[in-house]
Design a protein around this motif. Structure first.
Motif, PDB file in Angstrom:
ATOM      1  N   PRO A   1       7.423  13.434  -1.632  1.00  0.00           N
ATOM      2  CA  PRO A   1       7.561  12.010  -1.992  1.00  0.00           C
ATOM      3  C   PRO A   1       6.530  11.168  -1.257  1.00  0.00           C
ATOM      4  CG  PRO A   1       9.282  12.667  -0.459  1.00  0.00           C
ATOM      5  CD  PRO A   1       8.553  13.921  -0.835  1.00  0.00           C
ATOM      6  N   LEU A   2       6.375   9.953  -1.725  1.00  0.00           N
ATOM      7  CA  LEU A   2       5.368   9.049  -1.168  1.00  0.00           C
ATOM      8  C   LEU A   2       6.020   7.714  -0.841  1.00  0.00           C
ATOM      9  CD1 LEU A   2       2.299   8.739  -0.582  1.00  0.00           C
ATOM     10  CD2 LEU A   2       2.077   7.809  -2.894  1.00  0.00           C
TER      11      LEU A   2
ATOM     12  N   ALA B   1       0.826  -1.209   0.000  1.00  0.00           N
ATOM     13  CA  ALA B   1       0.000   0.000   0.000  1.00  0.00           C
ATOM     14  C   ALA B   1       0.856   1.252   0.000  1.00  0.00           C
ATOM     15  CB  ALA B   1      -0.923   0.008   1.220  1.00  0.00           C
ATOM     16  N   TRP B   2       0.284   2.320  -0.538  1.00  0.00           N
ATOM     17  CA  TRP B   2       0.960   3.614  -0.565  1.00  0.00           C
ATOM     18  C   TRP B   2       0.949   4.257   0.813  1.00  0.00           C
ATOM     19  CZ3 TRP B   2       3.951   4.080  -4.417  1.00  0.00           C
ATOM     20  CH2 TRP B   2       3.598   3.666  -5.691  1.00  0.00           C
ATOM     21  N   ASP B   3       1.958   5.072   1.047  1.00  0.00           N
ATOM     22  CA  ASP B   3       2.138   5.821   2.291  1.00  0.00           C
ATOM     23  C   ASP B   3       2.547   4.856   3.399  1.00  0.00           C
ATOM     24  OD1 ASP B   3       2.412   8.160   3.646  1.00  0.00           O
ATOM     25  OD2 ASP B   3       0.299   8.682   3.695  1.00  0.00           O
TER      26      ASP B   3
ATOM     27  N   LEU C   1       9.055   0.026   2.332  1.00  0.00           N
ATOM     28  CA  LEU C   1       9.927  -0.619   1.348  1.00  0.00           C
ATOM     29  C   LEU C   1      10.657   0.381   0.461  1.00  0.00           C
ATOM     30  CD1 LEU C   1       7.747  -3.607   0.058  1.00  0.00           C
ATOM     31  CD2 LEU C   1       9.297  -3.511   2.015  1.00  0.00           C
ATOM     32  N   ALA C   2      10.017   1.495   0.135  1.00  0.00           N
ATOM     33  CA  ALA C   2      10.629   2.447  -0.788  1.00  0.00           C
ATOM     34  C   ALA C   2       9.999   3.811  -0.603  1.00  0.00           C
ATOM     35  CB  ALA C   2      10.451   1.984  -2.235  1.00  0.00           C
ATOM     36  N   GLU C   3      10.719   4.812  -1.058  1.00  0.00           N
ATOM     37  CA  GLU C   3      10.204   6.176  -1.097  1.00  0.00           C
ATOM     38  C   GLU C   3      10.311   6.661  -2.528  1.00  0.00           C
ATOM     39  OE1 GLU C   3      12.098   9.893   0.741  1.00  0.00           O
ATOM     40  OE2 GLU C   3      10.621   9.284   2.231  1.00  0.00           O
ATOM     41  N   LEU C   4       9.171   7.035  -3.100  1.00  0.00           N
ATOM     42  CA  LEU C   4       9.108   7.359  -4.517  1.00  0.00           C
ATOM     43  C   LEU C   4       8.647   8.794  -4.729  1.00  0.00           C
ATOM     44  CD1 LEU C   4       7.390   4.041  -5.500  1.00  0.00           C
ATOM     45  CD2 LEU C   4       9.610   4.757  -6.356  1.00  0.00           C
ATOM     46  N   PRO C   5       9.098   9.417  -5.812  1.00  0.00           N
ATOM     47  CA  PRO C   5       8.632  10.770  -6.101  1.00  0.00           C
ATOM     48  C   PRO C   5       7.202  10.768  -6.613  1.00  0.00           C
ATOM     49  CG  PRO C   5      10.043  10.004  -7.871  1.00  0.00           C
ATOM     50  CD  PRO C   5      10.078   8.931  -6.807  1.00  0.00           C
TER      51      PRO C   5
ATOM     52  N   ALA D   1      16.449   7.610 -14.431  1.00  0.00           N
ATOM     53  CA  ALA D   1      16.828   8.763 -13.618  1.00  0.00           C
ATOM     54  C   ALA D   1      16.045   9.991 -14.067  1.00  0.00           C
ATOM     55  CB  ALA D   1      18.327   9.020 -13.746  1.00  0.00           C
ATOM     56  N   MET D   2      15.498  10.719 -13.091  1.00  0.00           N
ATOM     57  CA  MET D   2      14.738  11.927 -13.389  1.00  0.00           C
ATOM     58  C   MET D   2      15.301  13.070 -12.551  1.00  0.00           C
ATOM     59  SD  MET D   2      10.868  10.408 -13.469  1.00  0.00           S
ATOM     60  CE  MET D   2      11.162   9.484 -11.967  1.00  0.00           C
ATOM     61  N   PRO D   3      15.814  14.121 -13.175  1.00  0.00           N
ATOM     62  CA  PRO D   3      16.395  15.237 -12.417  1.00  0.00           C
ATOM     63  C   PRO D   3      15.404  15.788 -11.405  1.00  0.00           C
ATOM     64  CG  PRO D   3      16.853  15.480 -14.767  1.00  0.00           C
ATOM     65  CD  PRO D   3      15.878  14.345 -14.627  1.00  0.00           C
ATOM     66  N   GLY D   4      15.860  15.893 -10.164  1.00  0.00           N
ATOM     67  CA  GLY D   4      15.019  16.457  -9.123  1.00  0.00           C
ATOM     68  C   GLY D   4      13.974  15.523  -8.577  1.00  0.00           C
ATOM     69  N   LEU D   5      13.918  14.285  -9.087  1.00  0.00           N
ATOM     70  CA  LEU D   5      12.893  13.345  -8.648  1.00  0.00           C
ATOM     71  C   LEU D   5      13.539  12.009  -8.287  1.00  0.00           C
ATOM     72  CD1 LEU D   5      10.146  14.024 -11.342  1.00  0.00           C
ATOM     73  CD2 LEU D   5      10.155  14.842  -8.985  1.00  0.00           C
ATOM     74  N   PRO D   6      14.301  11.962  -7.198  1.00  0.00           N
ATOM     75  CA  PRO D   6      14.967  10.710  -6.834  1.00  0.00           C
ATOM     76  C   PRO D   6      14.006   9.704  -6.226  1.00  0.00           C
ATOM     77  CG  PRO D   6      15.367  12.352  -5.148  1.00  0.00           C
ATOM     78  CD  PRO D   6      14.571  13.041  -6.239  1.00  0.00           C
ATOM     79  N   ALA D   7      14.300   8.436  -6.451  1.00  0.00           N
ATOM     80  CA  ALA D   7      13.584   7.354  -5.782  1.00  0.00           C
ATOM     81  C   ALA D   7      14.605   6.598  -4.947  1.00  0.00           C
ATOM     82  CB  ALA D   7      12.942   6.426  -6.809  1.00  0.00           C
ATOM     83  N   ARG D   8      14.187   6.127  -3.793  1.00  0.00           N
ATOM     84  CA  ARG D   8      15.164   5.421  -2.958  1.00  0.00           C
ATOM     85  C   ARG D   8      14.486   4.302  -2.177  1.00  0.00           C
ATOM     86  NH1 ARG D   8      15.800   6.618   2.478  1.00  0.00           N
ATOM     87  NH2 ARG D   8      14.278   8.049   3.355  1.00  0.00           N
ATOM     88  N   ILE D   9      15.324   3.380  -1.739  1.00  0.00           N
ATOM     89  CA  ILE D   9      14.877   2.292  -0.887  1.00  0.00           C
ATOM     90  C   ILE D   9      15.479   2.536   0.490  1.00  0.00           C
ATOM     91  CG2 ILE D   9      14.963  -0.189  -0.481  1.00  0.00           C
ATOM     92  CD1 ILE D   9      15.116  -0.594  -3.463  1.00  0.00           C
ATOM     93  N   PRO D  10      14.686   2.901   1.492  1.00  0.00           N
ATOM     94  CA  PRO D  10      15.225   3.255   2.802  1.00  0.00           C
ATOM     95  C   PRO D  10      16.093   2.166   3.390  1.00  0.00           C
ATOM     96  CG  PRO D  10      12.892   3.800   2.666  1.00  0.00           C
ATOM     97  CD  PRO D  10      13.232   2.999   1.440  1.00  0.00           C
TER      98      PRO D  10
END
Length: 321
Positions: free
Chosen positions: A265-266, A149-151, A162-166, A301-310
């Protein structure tokens, strides 16, 4: 030249150190001494013939070769672990119920179901695609064993981020400038394509527009994500979503394009119905986690919109004490 045969135990220590952000913590997890893990890393670099780690301040970071090694190490370990599970897979029996959103229907669900079915042929897996609120209600009621689920709601027990997405503004993927920006109405309001309220994505979009003083109108409402994608692709309005699963007919608008405000981010979280899931649910959760990790890693890769896995994709690694 004779090919190098990498030691899987060495690769496991390397991957654990990167994912935990510390090779000292990796030693604790693997039940090894720090000196043993240090010797393993030295052996791995000798086998690779190039440095895999370099100093960064008081820590360590992966070199380009280290990034490449990490990707292959994960694949090798995954195949090894799949083989181990597959030959013992018939031991798991029963059923498991997974809930997830439409975003993951094409990019994650076939992979997860196929991999799990091959490893555990005697387990029946049931999947439900639904909206966020319904998924969380069902997992809380015990009607689902797992829900992606989101959030992330810290008040809900048994949830793991699991992850933080733009969050991105999305519009039609066209080259004609006249169609690139949906036309505003007579009052200058920005047309939006969204689910009916309550909707997390809709709220994030309208809150950002309200703070920026930008008028908006709900130009297209649909209970189906596929319907929203079709409407946005046709230029009926802009929509907000993460880059995961974005269809070819849409593009991510660059930060600040058309004067649109930035979006926070979400998080993406996996919720369990039980604090200590049974072996079947735990096995499926592991496959889901790896599927999310691979999907996030494959995002362009999107400039200014990083995605990461905490806590897993550490840029700087803490050295062995």
């Amino acid at each position: 030249m004779r090919p190098v045969t990498f030691d899987l135990d060495v690769l496991r220590s390397f991957v654990a150190g990167v994912e935990l952000g510390s090779f000292g913590r990796a030693a604790d997890r693997l039940g090894r001494s720090t000196s043993a893990v240090s010797a393993q890393l030295k052996k791995l670099e000798e086998q690779a013939g190039v440095p895999l780690l370099r100093k960064a301040g008081r820590g360590l970071t992966l070199t380009d070769a280290g990034e490449t090694m990490l990707a292959y190490a994960r694949r090798l370990l995954e195949l090894n672990d799949q083989a181990s599970v597959a030959v013992r897979g018939t031991r798991l029996q029963g059923r498991v119920r997974l809930g997830l959103q439409e975003d993951f229907g094409e990019i994650l669900l076939p992979h997860v179901l196929g991999q799990f079915a091959r490893a555990h042929p005697q387990v029946r897996i049931e999947a439900r695609v639904a909206r966020n609120a319904e998924l969380l209600e069902r997992v809380a009621a015990g009607e689902l064993d797992l829900a992606l689920a989101w959030d992330h709601d810290a008040a809900r027990p048994h949830g793991v981020r699991l992850a933080e997405l733009p969050l991105c503004w999305n519009g039609p993927a066209v080259t004609d400038p006249a169609r690139a920006a949906p036309a505003r109405d007579a009052d200058g309001a920005l047309p939006l394509v969204a689910f009916e309220a309550p909707c997390l994505f809709r709220s994030r979009a309208t809150d950002a527009l309200d703070r920026a003083g930008i008028a908006w109108t709900a130009a297209f409402i649909s209970p189906s994500l596929a319907g929203l994608w079709a409407a946005a692709s046709a230029g009926l309005g802009l929509m907000v979503r993460t880059p995961l699963g974005l269809p070819a007919g849409l593009r991510v608008l660059a930060p600040g394009e058309q004067g649109l405000p930035p979006l926070p981010p979400l998080s993406l979280s996996l919720y369990h119905a039980q604090g200590r899931p049974g072996p079947v649910a735990a096995a499926l959760a592991d496959i889901v986690r790896r599927g999310v990790r691979d999907s996030v890693a494959a995002l362009p890769a999107m400039p200014g919109l990083p995605a990461r896995i905490p806590s897993e994709e550490a840029e700087r690694l803490e050295p062995i004490p």
